[in-house]
Design an enzyme around this catalytic site. Sequence first.
Site, mmCIF file in Angstrom:
data_model
loop_
_atom_site.group_PDB
_atom_site.id
_atom_site.type_symbol
_atom_site.label_atom_id
_atom_site.label_comp_id
_atom_site.label_asym_id
_atom_site.label_seq_id
_atom_site.Cartn_x
_atom_site.Cartn_y
_atom_site.Cartn_z
ATOM 1 C CD GLN A 1 -1.657 2.491 1.936
ATOM 2 O OE1 GLN A 1 -0.572 2.577 2.441
ATOM 3 N NE2 GLN A 1 -2.330 3.361 1.408
ATOM 4 C CG ASP B 1 -5.889 7.647 -2.942
ATOM 5 O OD1 ASP B 1 -5.348 8.846 -2.501
ATOM 6 O OD2 ASP B 1 -5.183 6.735 -2.853
ATOM 7 N N GLY C 1 -11.194 5.136 0.803
ATOM 8 C CA GLY C 1 -10.225 5.938 0.477
ATOM 9 C C GLY C 1 -8.873 5.343 0.413
ATOM 10 C CG HIS C 2 -3.852 6.940 0.624
ATOM 11 N ND1 HIS C 2 -3.628 6.777 -0.697
ATOM 12 C CD2 HIS C 2 -2.878 6.783 1.462
ATOM 13 C CE1 HIS C 2 -2.037 6.461 -0.443
ATOM 14 N NE2 HIS C 2 -1.758 6.628 0.599
ATOM 15 C CG PHE C 3 -4.632 4.326 4.861
ATOM 16 C CD1 PHE C 3 -3.505 3.620 4.897
ATOM 17 C CD2 PHE C 3 -4.545 5.680 4.651
ATOM 18 C CE1 PHE C 3 -2.267 4.425 4.960
ATOM 19 C CE2 PHE C 3 -3.300 6.383 4.985
ATOM 20 C CZ PHE C 3 -1.864 5.779 5.025
#
Length: 282
Positions: free
Chosen positions: A99, A234, A260-262
């Site tokens: 990631q 994201d 989202g991003h995570f």
Amino acid sequence: MSVGYRTVEVDGLRVFYREAGPVDAPTLLLLHGFPSSSRMWEPLLSRLGDAFHLVAPDYPGFGHSDAPADFGYTFDRLAEVVGRFTEVLGLDRYTLVVQDYGGPVGFRLAVAHPERVRAIVVQNAVAHEDGLGPLWETRKAFWADRAAHEAALRENFFSPAATRLRHVGHSPHVEAYDPDLWTDEQAFLDRPGQRDIQTDLFYDYRTNVASYPAWQEWLRAHRPALQVLWGRYDPSFQQAEAEAYRRDVPDAEVHVLEAGHFPLDERPDEIAGLMRRFLTSD
């Protein structure tokens, strides 16, 4: 499923890592992003530890690993330490789960030792310029002229608002996010010396962009079993990147998630289920 919190010495550095699952099960090497640490993988440790051996190290300068001022923070050096970490632990075959910053570290490991890579699971990590959205214009300016743009980068890059945005992004489900996620990360970023470490490392991020063609060539040549799990909200990496992986590995399994991003912040059960099916299919 119990999780072990351990530290091992790797070439004079104390490297902290989390470990779950039977050691004789297939290994998942979990490589974290910025500004997180192995803590971001806790949702998978508790959900997949029955069937897999999960190992999640903190890079030097992150989490609970050593953060010496004279380390020389580049992605080459991080990959070197993580590679040696796998050798110290005797991990000679694994699935890379990457990631964000885990992508550049993981692709360096894959290029150096393709025989060790069983499969790759990508969660919002970039290997094509398709993934770099408008936010990256100011970051590219920093790479082009560090002296002129470093102060502005630091002012934004390490702010509590930026740390929160990396998690929440543009998600309409803000209530699903535990604010401890970014307040804990902010506490790490505010430690003495961290801003110098992370500024140096982000300046080196330009080497990742330059390496994208080589990583794409590696994907095309080796055609690894590849799963892409992409959070659509994201704010930094574009959704187009998820499909870009199919250009290199046409049979890649791609899922765009309400996250989202995570992605693990919002979709831990869904992600664990998708990974389990992917990693146990014939």
